[in-house]
Design an enzyme around this catalytic site. Sequence first.
Site, PDB file in Angstrom:
ATOM      1  N   LYS A   1      17.451  -1.931  11.148  1.00  0.00           N
ATOM      2  CA  LYS A   1      18.094  -2.979  10.354  1.00  0.00           C
ATOM      3  C   LYS A   1      19.618  -2.771  10.296  1.00  0.00           C
ATOM      4  CE  LYS A   1      14.179  -4.942   8.564  1.00  0.00           C
ATOM      5  NZ  LYS A   1      13.219  -4.294   9.459  1.00  0.00           N
TER       6      LYS A   1
HETATM    7  C1  LIG Z   1      12.105  -4.646  10.293  1.00  0.00           C
HETATM    8  C2  LIG Z   1      11.451  -3.609  11.147  1.00  0.00           C
HETATM    9  C3  LIG Z   1      10.603  -3.961  12.232  1.00  0.00           C
HETATM   10  C4  LIG Z   1      10.254  -5.395  12.565  1.00  0.00           C
HETATM   11  O1  LIG Z   1      11.325  -6.119  13.072  1.00  0.00           O
HETATM   12  P1  LIG Z   1      11.282  -7.721  13.097  1.00  0.00           P
HETATM   13  O2  LIG Z   1      12.633  -8.143  13.494  1.00  0.00           O
HETATM   14  O3  LIG Z   1      10.926  -8.137  11.687  1.00  0.00           O
HETATM   15  O4  LIG Z   1      10.235  -8.116  14.077  1.00  0.00           O
HETATM   16  C5  LIG Z   1      10.075  -2.933  13.001  1.00  0.00           C
HETATM   17  N1  LIG Z   1      10.312  -1.637  12.702  1.00  0.00           N
HETATM   18  C6  LIG Z   1      11.099  -1.263  11.670  1.00  0.00           C
HETATM   19  C7  LIG Z   1      11.305   0.188  11.394  1.00  0.00           C
HETATM   20  C8  LIG Z   1      11.704  -2.228  10.861  1.00  0.00           C
HETATM   21  O5  LIG Z   1      12.469  -1.834   9.819  1.00  0.00           O
END
Ligand SMILES: *Cc1c(COP(=O)(O)O)cnc(C)c1O
Length: 494
Positions: free
Chosen positions: A112
């Site tokens: 993120k």
């Molecule tokens: C948010 C997240 C995901 C999923 O990503 P999306 O963009 O929602 O598909 C996968 N792994 C981690 C560790 C995340 O924080």
Amino acid sequence: MKYLSTRDESVRIESSYAIAKGISPEGGLFVPETIPRLTLDEIGALAGKSYVDRAKSILSRFLTDFTPEELDSCVTGAYGSNFSSEKIAPMAFVKDGLNILELFKGPTCAFKDMALQILPRFLTIAGKKAAGGTKIIILVATSGDTGKAALEGFRDVENTQILVFYPSDGVSPMQKLQMCTQEGKNVAVSAIKGNFDDAQTGVKNIFTNPDIIKKLADNNMAFSSANSINWGRLAPQIVYYVSAYCDMVESGKISCGDKINICVPTGNFGNILAAYYAKEMGLPVNKLICASNSNSVLTDFLTTGTYDRNREFYTTISPSMDILISSNLERLLYHIAGSEKVNEWMSLLKAEGKYTVDDKTLSEIKDLFAAGFCDDEATKATISKVFREDGYLCDTHTAVAVTVYENYRAQTGDMTETVIASTASPFKFSKAVLEAIEGRESSLDEFDMVKHLAEITGLECPAPLANLKEKQVRFTGCCSRDNMDEVVFNMLGI
Ligand SMILES: *Cc1c(COP(=O)(O)O)cnc(C)c1O
């Protein structure tokens, strides 16, 4: 370049408006009217460049109303010094057939950060351009990881303030401490009595309360949102797929022009959608492989054309993928089928929790995507196997992608070089990772687990997680849903 809404093509706005608004008034998501092209020569030229230069080149094609100086300040602010790897999103070439794109080198050790380090900078500039200098107020309800990543991203960013609410009985001790020790002049954190739904509903109510909105406006302030449907979060994610391709070329794994596959552990469909945009720009990509955990709603959709959220919800060891409505899928449907169909399908999803796309759309989707899922047992088995056989430790989300990719390769015989997105540091999910490699549950507390994991693997725990226990707790407040607005006014001093 203008942005349209997935539900109304007559909406035509600049990228700064799309970022400042987050979502279109009729509920649609903002999409670029055309997808800019990237030639092979341009990709080849980026191969010798830094991540910052790659980001400037890609983002300037999408955010056309940002000046080069503005983009430069956003990109260097976000990716200049806040990551623990100079390459920002480095590739780990573990062995033949296992090329891992590490997206967790940011301040909160999860992917993120790739978007949330730059979104606040976009918003500050968008606020000046689109909203006449209004101070931007970010409210977040979090079940854990997004709250911390948003706090780190917005901390001390000019003309913004951020307030995060987390459910008092919904986050882990580690997540709680990460948030309550947050540094920065423009940040605040509060617990709210209840679960994640209580926090989320409370925040939505504040966002839409006309009296509160007016009080903010009187003080030259306005709410905005940092959630994953904001175009300002998606655009920066396109960069690292182009960057990964460049690194594959630089390392000699492929020649410029060769196709790769990209495999992504998926929840809200944002990360893999960014890979789709990279492919549509001209990045040589064969298949996009969508990996899910036991919440396999996307696997079913991408293989049958029916999206059906009416199903059991599983709580898994890859919690960031425990999602039954993948909001960003709407953007893909728009690009393939147009806004009329999107309106029809999204109404059905709202009313019945289910829709089925037409055959032509399904066939285009199947050309682009492969999909698979695996359960917690298979996820742990992969963590253990990859660690023992290849000496590489991956987190639970990444392990889902590795498992799905290995199944895909066995089933199809497709030997195309593949980039697998790794979305979190294994230390962020120490409990499940330890269990996977030790074969039994640990009785240690979360902080000791992190230490123990470092000891038995010989890896260094990322500093932001290692130092946590010594940090000063700044935020101890807990409110109820009825007095969240007081907490907001208090923080803003209005
Ligand atoms: C948010 C997240 C995901 C999923 O990503 P999306 O963009 O929602 O598909 C996968 N792994 C981690 C560790 C995340 O924080």
